[in-house]
Design an enzyme around this catalytic site. Sequence first.
Site, PDB file in Angstrom:
ATOM      1  N   ARG A  16      46.739  23.365  30.634  1.00  0.00           N
ATOM      2  CA  ARG A  16      47.838  22.605  30.080  1.00  0.00           C
ATOM      3  C   ARG A  16      48.301  24.292  29.990  1.00  0.00           C
ATOM      4  O   ARG A  16      49.655  24.378  29.669  1.00  0.00           O
ATOM      5  CB  ARG A  16      47.596  21.972  28.279  1.00  0.00           C
ATOM      6  CG  ARG A  16      47.733  20.726  28.214  1.00  0.00           C
ATOM      7  CD  ARG A  16      47.232  20.450  27.263  1.00  0.00           C
ATOM      8  NE  ARG A  16      45.704  20.587  26.469  1.00  0.00           N
ATOM      9  CZ  ARG A  16      45.092  20.670  25.198  1.00  0.00           C
ATOM     10  NH1 ARG A  16      46.297  20.578  23.881  1.00  0.00           N
ATOM     11  NH2 ARG A  16      44.056  20.449  24.994  1.00  0.00           N
ATOM     12  N   GLN A  73      27.855  25.117  35.387  1.00  0.00           N
ATOM     13  CA  GLN A  73      28.576  23.558  34.589  1.00  0.00           C
ATOM     14  C   GLN A  73      29.458  23.359  35.723  1.00  0.00           C
ATOM     15  O   GLN A  73      30.417  23.255  36.437  1.00  0.00           O
ATOM     16  CB  GLN A  73      28.942  23.211  33.272  1.00  0.00           C
ATOM     17  CG  GLN A  73      29.152  21.518  32.772  1.00  0.00           C
ATOM     18  CD  GLN A  73      29.866  21.748  32.236  1.00  0.00           C
ATOM     19  OE1 GLN A  73      31.037  22.476  30.926  1.00  0.00           O
ATOM     20  NE2 GLN A  73      30.564  20.644  30.633  1.00  0.00           N
ATOM     21  N   GLY A  78      31.769  17.609  28.972  1.00  0.00           N
ATOM     22  CA  GLY A  78      31.598  17.769  27.395  1.00  0.00           C
ATOM     23  C   GLY A  78      31.010  18.672  26.992  1.00  0.00           C
ATOM     24  O   GLY A  78      30.353  19.048  27.609  1.00  0.00           O
ATOM     25  N   ASN A 228      45.485  27.405  24.636  1.00  0.00           N
ATOM     26  CA  ASN A 228      44.936  26.125  25.335  1.00  0.00           C
ATOM     27  C   ASN A 228      46.460  25.819  26.288  1.00  0.00           C
ATOM     28  O   ASN A 228      46.372  25.109  26.998  1.00  0.00           O
ATOM     29  CB  ASN A 228      45.469  24.198  24.851  1.00  0.00           C
ATOM     30  CG  ASN A 228      43.906  24.219  23.616  1.00  0.00           C
ATOM     31  OD1 ASN A 228      42.251  24.673  24.558  1.00  0.00           O
ATOM     32  ND2 ASN A 228      44.027  23.571  22.382  1.00  0.00           N
ATOM     33  N   LYS A 351      53.224  62.052  42.640  1.00  0.00           N
ATOM     34  CA  LYS A 351      51.703  61.157  42.587  1.00  0.00           C
ATOM     35  C   LYS A 351      50.577  62.026  43.380  1.00  0.00           C
ATOM     36  O   LYS A 351      50.713  62.508  44.364  1.00  0.00           O
ATOM     37  CB  LYS A 351      52.892  60.722  44.227  1.00  0.00           C
ATOM     38  CG  LYS A 351      51.003  59.639  44.546  1.00  0.00           C
ATOM     39  CD  LYS A 351      51.108  59.956  45.888  1.00  0.00           C
ATOM     40  CE  LYS A 351      50.345  59.110  46.896  1.00  0.00           C
ATOM     41  NZ  LYS A 351      49.624  59.829  48.369  1.00  0.00           N
TER      42      LYS A 351
END
Length: 455
Positions: A16, A73, A78, A228, A351
């Site tokens: 999402r 995993q 789940g 999410n 710089k």
Amino acid sequence: MKKRFAVILAAGQGTRMKSKLYKVLHPILDRPMIQYVIDALKPAKLEKLVTIVGHGAERVKAEIGTNSEFVLQEEQLGTAHAVLQAADILKNKTGTTIVVCGDTPLIKPETYEKLFEHHELSGSKATILTTIIKNPTGYGRVIRNESGEVERIVEHKDADDKEKSVNEINTGTYCFDNEALFSALKKVNNNNAQQEYYLPDVIEILKAENEKVTAFTTEDDEETTGINDRVALAHAENLMKIRINEAHLRNGVTITDPNNTYIGPDVTIDQDVIVYPGTVITGKTHIETEAVIGPHTEIESCTIGTGTVIRQSVIKNSKIGNDVNIGPFAHIRPETSIGDDVRVGNFVEIKKSTIGNTTKVPHLSYIGDAKLGKGINIGCGTITVNYDGVNKHLTTIEDNSFIGCNSNLVAPVTIEEGSYVAAGSTITDDVPKDSLAIARARQTNKEGYVAKLKK
């Protein structure tokens, strides 16, 4: 005190978010959200911290580094399945294990500590971190019995009208007796529509075994915000911005418009600094007292000295001294060190250079790969010509020299102490001490030439 362990769930891709970047690596004020979780857990003095990775595992591991151990995993089946992947590291240990989500960056260290303490003092096998919200639609409700212990967690879709009226929700953060956790995880099944193994099922298993399950409620419901999508990410960043800015305000920093000031979590600012709107300060920046920063200034990983004023400018990975005046519209690039009482004016770029005390680079100049002493004046339009197309070379300008406007100093070259360079010169050879260098074509005037052109 019991030994403490932690499991961070960070295997999801976060579809999402609609991004190639894995969800837990999305930044909030210049820090990946998962790093906030890790940093908030550090005060708990964990014996082990295990992060469950999946999508983008190598990138997540590279970002977190040695702050955690990792378990892969391979299939996302789940939350219970994710925690079970840590069994080889944790299953035989005695103590308390906290399980947190890598996308909840706003939970404070104090909240984690209170959750641990509640769990350990209550003698619970599981403790759920809960909060109270006005509109709990879509969240799992925490149903307590008369003694205040958790009776069950009911998902919104399964709740009856009475249960839907409950405003206490499950935040997805838990403390478990470690041995009870891994024993119960073996009993979780995937008899559900998603065919996944859910961590809240551990609560039901422990209750069925007559084990004590309690809840600890945090009063700040926004603290438990999970991210999410980009909307939630923006909301979380705004909350973190407010939290950080308010901490600086309470410590004596003036932030004239906190809603439009962005300060990273690793920034330290002394008292009596003033920060104006549109300013972004990130990285490991430290700003000393009485400095004035902004408006519309970007500072990253710098040290800014006492009384220094920086306006409408960009400064990165540099050290700025005391009572320096920079801007408007200056660009200080990495590896620059600027001394005290220096003036860097508008449209100046510096710089990888060292600038000595009281030197002035007022406007429209480029100083790159240079070493400037003290008391130097750099005229408008001066350029250190540092690049030959292959290598960078050093320009050295010693103390109390004067560089005229529109000068080109072609490196490697040294302007020795007290020397002058005439305006419009291109210097290719070293200039001796106390000398005047002139390197330009002699002017020729052709009188009457324009009249001839017009004919």
